[in-house]
Design a protein around this motif. Sequence first.
Motif, PDB file in Angstrom:
ATOM      1  N   GLY A   1     -62.362 102.780 -12.903  1.00  0.00           N
ATOM      2  CA  GLY A   1     -61.528 101.482 -11.954  1.00  0.00           C
ATOM      3  C   GLY A   1     -60.214 101.639 -12.240  1.00  0.00           C
TER       4      GLY A   1
ATOM      5  N   ASN B   1     -70.571  98.392 -15.420  1.00  0.00           N
ATOM      6  CA  ASN B   1     -69.548  97.176 -15.672  1.00  0.00           C
ATOM      7  C   ASN B   1     -68.872  99.328 -16.587  1.00  0.00           C
ATOM      8  OD1 ASN B   1     -69.512  95.231 -16.301  1.00  0.00           O
ATOM      9  ND2 ASN B   1     -70.891  95.395 -18.246  1.00  0.00           N
ATOM     10  N   ALA B   2     -69.426 100.752 -16.793  1.00  0.00           N
ATOM     11  CA  ALA B   2     -69.705 101.836 -17.013  1.00  0.00           C
ATOM     12  C   ALA B   2     -68.450 102.440 -15.788  1.00  0.00           C
ATOM     13  CB  ALA B   2     -70.261 102.419 -16.853  1.00  0.00           C
TER      14      ALA B   2
ATOM     15  N   GLU C   1     -71.467  92.161 -11.478  1.00  0.00           N
ATOM     16  CA  GLU C   1     -72.279  92.166 -12.540  1.00  0.00           C
ATOM     17  C   GLU C   1     -73.758  91.639 -11.071  1.00  0.00           C
ATOM     18  OE1 GLU C   1     -72.556  89.824 -16.049  1.00  0.00           O
ATOM     19  OE2 GLU C   1     -71.451  91.594 -16.900  1.00  0.00           O
TER      20      GLU C   1
ATOM     21  N   GLN D   1     -73.656 105.145 -21.982  1.00  0.00           N
ATOM     22  CA  GLN D   1     -72.766 106.459 -22.670  1.00  0.00           C
ATOM     23  C   GLN D   1     -72.784 107.603 -21.235  1.00  0.00           C
ATOM     24  OE1 GLN D   1     -72.179 107.550 -26.190  1.00  0.00           O
ATOM     25  NE2 GLN D   1     -70.302 105.472 -26.601  1.00  0.00           N
TER      26      GLN D   1
ATOM     27  N   HIS E   1     -66.679 100.625 -13.569  1.00  0.00           N
ATOM     28  CA  HIS E   1     -65.477  99.851 -13.528  1.00  0.00           C
ATOM     29  C   HIS E   1     -64.722 100.040 -14.933  1.00  0.00           C
ATOM     30  CE1 HIS E   1     -62.497  96.421 -13.720  1.00  0.00           C
ATOM     31  NE2 HIS E   1     -63.550  95.820 -12.168  1.00  0.00           N
ATOM     32  N   GLU E   2     -65.044 100.070 -15.871  1.00  0.00           N
ATOM     33  CA  GLU E   2     -64.087 100.928 -17.131  1.00  0.00           C
ATOM     34  C   GLU E   2     -63.659 102.139 -17.018  1.00  0.00           C
ATOM     35  OE1 GLU E   2     -66.037 100.073 -20.472  1.00  0.00           O
ATOM     36  OE2 GLU E   2     -66.850  98.256 -20.728  1.00  0.00           O
ATOM     37  N   ALA E   3     -64.420 103.031 -16.496  1.00  0.00           N
ATOM     38  CA  ALA E   3     -63.921 104.531 -16.145  1.00  0.00           C
ATOM     39  C   ALA E   3     -63.286 105.204 -15.223  1.00  0.00           C
ATOM     40  CB  ALA E   3     -65.405 105.752 -16.661  1.00  0.00           C
TER      41      ALA E   3
ATOM     42  N   CYS F   1     -66.986  97.414  -6.247  1.00  0.00           N
ATOM     43  CA  CYS F   1     -67.447  97.821  -7.773  1.00  0.00           C
ATOM     44  C   CYS F   1     -66.243  97.321  -8.314  1.00  0.00           C
ATOM     45  CB  CYS F   1     -66.519  99.092  -7.502  1.00  0.00           C
ATOM     46  SG  CYS F   1     -66.829 100.142  -9.813  1.00  0.00           S
TER      47      CYS F   1
ATOM     48  N   ARG G   1     -74.801  97.234 -17.323  1.00  0.00           N
ATOM     49  CA  ARG G   1     -74.038  98.157 -18.253  1.00  0.00           C
ATOM     50  C   ARG G   1     -74.069  99.203 -17.298  1.00  0.00           C
ATOM     51  NH1 ARG G   1     -75.301  94.423 -21.321  1.00  0.00           N
ATOM     52  NH2 ARG G   1     -75.778  94.810 -23.782  1.00  0.00           N
TER      53      ARG G   1
END
Length: 221
Positions: free
Chosen positions: A151, A144-145, A192, A36, A147-149, A187, A141
């Motif tokens: 993207g 992925n963070a 990964e 986080q 990409h999720e936040a 990204c 990690r």
Amino acid sequence: MRCPEGPRPERASRVIGRNVGLRAKRPTKGPAKPFQIPETITVLRNITNTYEVGRACGELLYSITSLVAYHLDQSADCQNEPQRASISTSEFTAAVDAYLHFLRIYDGCSERFPNGIAVDRKGRRARRKYRERYIFILETRFKNALHEALGGMMKTWTEEQIEKFNKGVDKVLSGAAWTKYPGKNVCLEAGESDWGVWLRGKCEELGIVEAKVGRRVFDDL
């Protein structure tokens, strides 16, 4: 110290396979734990120049290797100094430290690893395996963070904005400055895998096309 002598038996398959003489093809992803960095994500989201967004992402990704290496030279509760970058790295560095603490306790590696001079080949091999594993886990990690936040925001960018983002990332990871960058976001597309390798492959393809028509392949650094 337990860890420098090699992984604990119950963890060995996660790091170097059941046969310690075989090199693992790829480090495993490790135990699940959220990575986080909300303040860092907010800063990245508020940067309007996509080249600078890419540059900052590249700086954070690039710093993981040195943060892991220094952490292994200390006990598991080590706290790294924030790295120099175009944005504040205090939160990011603290998040990396916290994740490394979690991984090292999970693996039974709470004590510092001796330096390369003080240990034999087996000890150096064990340290290298843990180092590679932790770098892979943390890079994954972080990617992925992002990409999720971010993207959703990245999907709204124009092709020109994406090219600038890719250029910013590549400037940090490779030091290169191609004249043409792919119009697909590293990204979102590379996932990964190694972002530097993905960008180099795409830029080389574009560079061949540019060279064939007599245009420059690289910008002046």
